[in-house]
Design a protein around this motif. Structure first.
Motif, PDB file in Angstrom:
ATOM      1  N   GLU A 206       9.360 -13.126  10.394  1.00 33.88           N
ATOM      2  CA  GLU A 206       9.528 -11.860  11.094  1.00 33.88           C
ATOM      3  C   GLU A 206       9.630 -10.712  10.077  1.00 33.88           C
ATOM      4  O   GLU A 206       8.974  -9.684  10.227  1.00 33.88           O
ATOM      5  CB  GLU A 206      10.797 -11.960  11.949  1.00 33.88           C
ATOM      6  N   GLU A 207      10.426 -10.944   9.031  1.00 36.64           N
ATOM      7  CA  GLU A 207      10.605  -9.899   8.020  1.00 36.64           C
ATOM      8  C   GLU A 207       9.293  -9.561   7.328  1.00 36.64           C
ATOM      9  O   GLU A 207       9.015  -8.403   7.031  1.00 36.64           O
ATOM     10  CB  GLU A 207      11.639 -10.337   6.969  1.00 36.64           C
ATOM     11  N   ILE A 210       7.343  -7.240   9.457  1.00 34.33           N
ATOM     12  CA  ILE A 210       7.892  -5.871   9.436  1.00 34.33           C
ATOM     13  C   ILE A 210       7.506  -5.183   8.118  1.00 34.33           C
ATOM     14  O   ILE A 210       7.117  -4.018   8.100  1.00 34.33           O
ATOM     15  CB  ILE A 210       9.434  -5.882   9.587  1.00 34.33           C
ATOM     16  N   MET A 211       7.604  -5.941   7.008  1.00 35.51           N
ATOM     17  CA  MET A 211       7.256  -5.364   5.705  1.00 35.51           C
ATOM     18  C   MET A 211       5.847  -4.799   5.724  1.00 35.51           C
ATOM     19  O   MET A 211       5.583  -3.702   5.256  1.00 35.51           O
ATOM     20  CB  MET A 211       7.359  -6.434   4.613  1.00 35.51           C
ATOM     21  N   ARG A 212       4.929  -5.585   6.309  1.00 40.31           N
ATOM     22  CA  ARG A 212       3.536  -5.128   6.371  1.00 40.31           C
ATOM     23  C   ARG A 212       3.428  -3.860   7.220  1.00 40.31           C
ATOM     24  O   ARG A 212       2.728  -2.923   6.869  1.00 40.31           O
ATOM     25  CB  ARG A 212       2.637  -6.222   6.968  1.00 40.31           C
ATOM     26  N   LEU A 213       4.159  -3.858   8.355  1.00 37.31           N
ATOM     27  CA  LEU A 213       4.039  -2.721   9.281  1.00 37.31           C
ATOM     28  C   LEU A 213       4.627  -1.437   8.718  1.00 37.31           C
ATOM     29  O   LEU A 213       4.202  -0.353   9.081  1.00 37.31           O
ATOM     30  CB  LEU A 213       4.688  -3.054  10.635  1.00 37.31           C
ATOM     31  N   VAL A 214       5.623  -1.536   7.828  1.00 36.47           N
ATOM     32  CA  VAL A 214       6.158  -0.302   7.261  1.00 36.47           C
ATOM     33  C   VAL A 214       5.424   0.083   5.970  1.00 36.47           C
ATOM     34  O   VAL A 214       5.859   0.962   5.241  1.00 36.47           O
ATOM     35  CB  VAL A 214       7.689  -0.352   7.009  1.00 36.47           C
ATOM     36  N   GLY A 215       4.293  -0.590   5.715  1.00 42.27           N
ATOM     37  CA  GLY A 215       3.417  -0.112   4.639  1.00 42.27           C
ATOM     38  C   GLY A 215       3.535  -0.828   3.305  1.00 42.27           C
ATOM     39  O   GLY A 215       3.063  -0.319   2.292  1.00 42.27           O
ATOM     40  N   ALA A 216       4.170  -2.021   3.296  1.00 38.29           N
ATOM     41  CA  ALA A 216       4.257  -2.751   2.030  1.00 38.29           C
ATOM     42  C   ALA A 216       2.913  -3.417   1.728  1.00 38.29           C
ATOM     43  O   ALA A 216       2.284  -3.957   2.635  1.00 38.29           O
ATOM     44  CB  ALA A 216       5.351  -3.807   2.107  1.00 38.29           C
ATOM     45  N   SER A 217       2.492  -3.347   0.470  1.00 31.98           N
ATOM     46  CA  SER A 217       1.243  -4.018   0.094  1.00 31.98           C
ATOM     47  C   SER A 217       1.499  -5.519   0.038  1.00 31.98           C
ATOM     48  O   SER A 217       2.642  -5.960  -0.041  1.00 31.98           O
ATOM     49  CB  SER A 217       0.780  -3.526  -1.269  1.00 31.98           C
ATOM     50  N   PHE A 220       3.589  -6.544  -2.843  1.00 28.62           N
ATOM     51  CA  PHE A 220       4.999  -6.159  -2.745  1.00 28.62           C
ATOM     52  C   PHE A 220       5.754  -7.130  -1.841  1.00 28.62           C
ATOM     53  O   PHE A 220       6.940  -7.384  -2.044  1.00 28.62           O
ATOM     54  CB  PHE A 220       5.119  -4.730  -2.209  1.00 28.62           C
ATOM     55  N   VAL A 221       5.047  -7.679  -0.847  1.00 27.74           N
ATOM     56  CA  VAL A 221       5.671  -8.671   0.045  1.00 27.74           C
ATOM     57  C   VAL A 221       5.757 -10.024  -0.663  1.00 27.74           C
ATOM     58  O   VAL A 221       6.791 -10.685  -0.681  1.00 27.74           O
ATOM     59  CB  VAL A 221       4.845  -8.825   1.345  1.00 27.74           C
ATOM     60  N   LYS A 300      -1.287 -11.646   7.490  1.00 22.64           N
ATOM     61  CA  LYS A 300      -2.539 -11.217   8.127  1.00 22.64           C
ATOM     62  C   LYS A 300      -2.393  -9.982   9.009  1.00 22.64           C
ATOM     63  O   LYS A 300      -3.335  -9.591   9.671  1.00 22.64           O
ATOM     64  CB  LYS A 300      -3.139 -12.392   8.902  1.00 22.64           C
ATOM     65  N   ILE A 301      -1.191  -9.395   9.043  1.00 28.38           N
ATOM     66  CA  ILE A 301      -0.999  -8.212   9.890  1.00 28.38           C
ATOM     67  C   ILE A 301      -1.452  -6.971   9.139  1.00 28.38           C
ATOM     68  O   ILE A 301      -1.088  -6.799   7.996  1.00 28.38           O
ATOM     69  CB  ILE A 301       0.480  -8.081  10.292  1.00 28.38           C
TER      70      ILE A 301
END
Lengths: 301, 230
Positions: A206-207, A210-217, A220-221, A300-301
């Motif tokens: 889940e985290e 969220i990381m992807r959705l708030v713009g993390a490359s 970075f994830v 993949k998000i």
């Protein structure tokens, strides 16, 4: 630079923040690295065992009574030239007699009957050791058909052939079995380690989204998980290294009493750096590769 | 700023009739505008926001953000689009293992902000949403309204060009709903474009701003000073 520092920091936070999971991961990795270490030790041990058995195998060439020792030494120098021939020893008539007397000094009847004969009945010989069973055949053929065939009285190869071939087939089998088990255990260990890391990362599914959705490359994830795996792998490697030392220390005398030529401590100390490197590398590769593969699914998000 | 052209999204369905979430939707959103997208559940509001965020791909049509076709952006470049947006979700989507402060600072970390910038901006934004005293609480220690305020702080801390809010008051009581809407208005007044998807009639009627009404995946109304009419 900021990003790199953050990735390192977050990796450490991931590791230290979820103590239970990190502990389980390190524990499984210790098992895996221990398996790799045992396989690493098994190699020199099986080599020594095989060598022990193989050293007991040789072929003797007996020369006729009247052969000049000079000629025998010439034959010796020719046999040495055959590839894969490891060792050729000259045993003179006198040496053969002495070694017989020495071997049977308890057996008075035998000694007495030898004295009855009145002369040294033993023949001078060459004892040949080869690395492979097939080479004995070559030595035998060379002596029976070559320029020295007149000098040779007897070669004990033909009567010993079945035994020699069995010994070499056995040692080859031991090596193959060791290799087979190394591969099987290695693969099982890898699968277990990978699945442990996968479960650890699944809880962060889940985290990650969220990381992807708030713009993390992706890096970075991924980064912190890789660092987390790296830390777990390295800690596991260091613990295994200490365990290896402790185990070698305590098992050394036990193993030596079963196989005298094998010293665990000897193997440990002579391979100290290589062992540490292999353990660290296995830990690091296991940790990072499992993390990389496990995270990939959720990016993949 | 955002231009939606003939946007269609069809989800594959097990039944013979495919699920049409959006059907040839077109509209433009200008800079510094406050736009509400309203409609019943299933009207296509969430799908629309997911498409703007590039969380999903359209079946047909295009969305332009600052002149760039979102559909043409490579996956590896998506973070740059998302860093220009701030998103608020109905279910908050906070990091459960991070404190309120860390949830907000994460977005700045993602963008490569320095430690000083983070220490300067995060407390300010937490103060803006009225959560200075809860900065070091985990989401599980916060109420629904407080969690949503953390989510707004996270969406706003990096000063995005647009805030997308998907039913931000969906799980909240009227009192907290009022607070959250006031926060969004404050952010809008600071010069940020706000796109608010909601089915809350009271909220829409109190705003008096542009309303785009969706029904069964189509735009049925687009009023400059709209009310909730369905």
């Amino acid at each position: 630079m900021n990003l790199f520092k953050r990735v390192l920091k977050n990796g450490w936070k991931n590791f230290s923040g979820s103590f239970g999971l990190s502990f389980a991961t390190v524990f499984v990795m210790i098992l895996v690295i221990s398996t790799i270490t045992i396989l690493y030790f098994l190699n020199p041990i099986s080599d020594m065992l095989v060598k022990d058995v193989e050293e007991k195998v040789d072929v003797s060439v007996y020369f006729k009574e009247e052969t000049d020792p000079e000629d025998i030494l010439e034959v010796k120098s020719e046999i040495v030239k055959i590839p894969e021939v490891e060792e050729v020893n000259y045993i003179s008539k006198e040496e053969a007699f002495e070694s017989f007397m020495d071997r049977h000094k308890e057996d008075h009847i035998l000694i007495d009957s030898l004295a009855e004969v009145g002369y040294n009945p033993f023949l001078a010989s060459l004892s040949v050791k080869a690395k492979e069973a097939s080479r004995y055949e070559q030595v035998a053929v060379f002596l029976e058909t070559g320029p020295f065939k007149e000098l040779v009285d007897k070669i004990d190869y033909h009567q010993r052939k079945p035994v020699i071939e069995k010994v070499f087939a056995f040692t080859k089998g031991v090596k193959n079995i060791a290799f087979f088990f190394s591969m099987v255990f290695g693969i099982i260990a890898l699968i277990i380690a990978f699945n442990t890391v996968k479960i650890a990362i699944q809880s962060s599914k889940e985290e990650i989204s969220i990381m992807r959705l708030v713009g993390a490359s992706n890096w970075f994830v991924r980064g912190p998980f890789i660092i987390q795996g790296l830390i777990a792998g390295s800690i596991a490697a260091l613990i295994t290294f200490v365990l290896t030392f402790v185990a070698s220390h305590f098992l050394d005398s036990n193993i030596s009493s079963i196989i005298p030529s094998v010293s665990l401590l000897g193997i440990f100390s002579s391979n100290l750096l290589a062992l540490l490197l292999i353990q660290l590398l296995s830990g690091a590769i296991l940790g990072t590769a499992s993390s990389l593969i496990a995270v990939r699914k959720y990016l993949k998000i | 700023m955002i231009s939606v052209k003939d946007l269609t999204k069809i989800y594959p369905s097990k039944s013979s009739v495919p699920a049409v979430a959006l059907n040839e939707v077109s509209f433009d959103i200008k800079e510094k505008e406050f736009v509400s997208i309203v409609g019943k559940s299933g009207a296509g509001k969430t799908t629309l926001l997911k498409l703007i965020l590039a969380e999903e791909e359209p079946t047909k049509g295009q969305i332009f953000f600052q002149g760039q076709d979102i559909g043409q952006i490579k996956r590896s470049k998506l973070p740059f689009l998302r860093q220009k947006l701030g998103v608020v979700f109905q279910d908050y989507k906070l990091f459960p293992s991070k404190t309120a402060y860390e949830n907000v600072s994460y977005v700045m970390e993602v963008m490569g902000a320095s430690g000083e910038e983070i220490e300067r901006d995060v407390p300010k934004v937490l103060d803006l949403v009225g959560l200075s005293d809860k900065a070091f609480n985990l989401p599980s220690e916060l109420s629904g309204g407080e969690r949503q305020r953390v989510a707004i702080a996270r969406a706003f801390v990096h000063r995005p060009d647009v805030i997308l809010a998907d039913e931000p008051t969906g799980n909240l009581d009227p009192y907290n709903t009022f607070d959250i809407i006031q926060l969004l208005i404050k952010i809008y007044e600071m010069g940020t474009t706000v796109v608010l998807a909601t089915h809350d009639k009271e909220v829409i009627n109190s705003l008096g701003k542009r309303v785009i009404t969706l029904d069964q995946g189509r735009v049925v109304r687009d009023d400059k000073k709209g009310r909730f009419v369905l």
